[in-house]
Design a protein around this motif. Structure first.
Motif, mmCIF file in Angstrom:
data_model
loop_
_atom_site.group_PDB
_atom_site.id
_atom_site.type_symbol
_atom_site.label_atom_id
_atom_site.label_comp_id
_atom_site.label_asym_id
_atom_site.label_seq_id
_atom_site.Cartn_x
_atom_site.Cartn_y
_atom_site.Cartn_z
ATOM 1 N N UNK A 1 87.725 64.011 28.484
ATOM 2 C CA UNK A 1 87.282 65.686 27.708
ATOM 3 C C UNK A 1 88.764 66.706 28.951
ATOM 4 N N UNK A 2 87.791 66.877 30.140
ATOM 5 C CA UNK A 2 88.830 67.459 31.031
ATOM 6 C C UNK A 2 90.097 66.881 31.532
ATOM 7 N N UNK A 3 90.255 66.665 31.006
ATOM 8 C CA UNK A 3 91.420 65.637 31.075
ATOM 9 C C UNK A 3 92.438 65.780 30.433
ATOM 10 N N UNK A 4 91.952 65.187 29.462
ATOM 11 C CA UNK A 4 92.829 65.210 27.958
ATOM 12 C C UNK A 4 93.024 66.484 27.322
ATOM 13 N N UNK A 5 92.320 67.528 27.529
ATOM 14 C CA UNK A 5 92.796 69.005 27.475
ATOM 15 C C UNK A 5 94.259 69.007 27.958
ATOM 16 N N UNK A 6 94.530 68.899 29.260
ATOM 17 C CA UNK A 6 95.926 68.691 30.183
ATOM 18 C C UNK A 6 96.784 68.324 29.436
ATOM 19 N N UNK A 7 96.460 67.446 28.643
ATOM 20 C CA UNK A 7 97.944 66.577 28.020
ATOM 21 C C UNK A 7 98.004 66.696 27.224
#
Length: 131
Positions: free
Chosen positions: A82-88
Motif C-alpha cells: 500500500x505504501x508503494x502503490x500510493x506513490x504510483x
C-alpha cells in the motif's frame, strides 16, 4: 482447460504498460506497438491497444474499465505494498482492510479504471488455502 492470461484493452497502451510494470514489478515483453505481456508466474497479463479489437471483428468492447471484475495478486505484505502503490496512483478504492474471509485486501484502479486487488492471507484458513 487452463486459464493462461488476462487481457486488458486500453486507449493508452504505453501508460497502462508502465503502470503495471511499476505496480507488479515486472518488465513487459513488447510484441508490437499495440501489444505487450507481463508474465506473472502462472498467468500472463496481456495489454492491447484498442486498435487490437478490430482484429477480433466489429462492435467489440471499448476500454472503459470494469467495476465487476477485479484483477487479484497475492502479495507477502499488503500494508507494505500500500505504501508503494500510493506513490504510483491516487486512485485507491479501499485502503488495506481485513476481509471476513481472512484476506487483508487493498483495492486500487489502473489508468483505465479496472480494479486491482493486492491481498495477503491473514487468517489461519486463508493462510492454509494459499500455502
Amino acid at each position: 482447460m487452463k486459464l493462461t492470461s488476462l487481457r486488458i484493452i486500453t486507449k493508452d497502451i504505453k501508460q497502462s504498460v508502465e503502470f503495471y510494470e511499476k505496480a507488479i514489478g515486472l518488465t513487459a515483453q513488447w510484441y508490437t506497438e499495440d501489444f505487450a505481456e507481463l508474465s506473472a508466474g502462472t498467468i500472463t497479463i496481456a495489454i492491447g491497444s484498442t486498435r487490437t479489437l478490430k482484429m477480433f471483428g466489429e462492435n467489440m468492447a471499448d476500454s472503459t474499465g470494469s467495476t465487476n471484475i477485479i484483477i487479484e495478486f497475492l502479495v507477502s505484505d499488503v500494508d507494505k505494498e500500500y505504501e508503494r502503490i500510493k506513490t504510483i496512483t491516487e486512485d485507491i478504492a479501499q485502503e488495506p482492510t481485513t476481509m471476513p474471509w481472512g484476506n487483508r485486501s487493498l483495492l486500487f484502479r489502473d489508468p483505465e479504471g479496472n480494479l486491482i486487488n493486492f491481498f495477503t492471507p491473514v487468517s489461519m484458513e486463508a493462510i492454509q488455502k494459499f500455502s
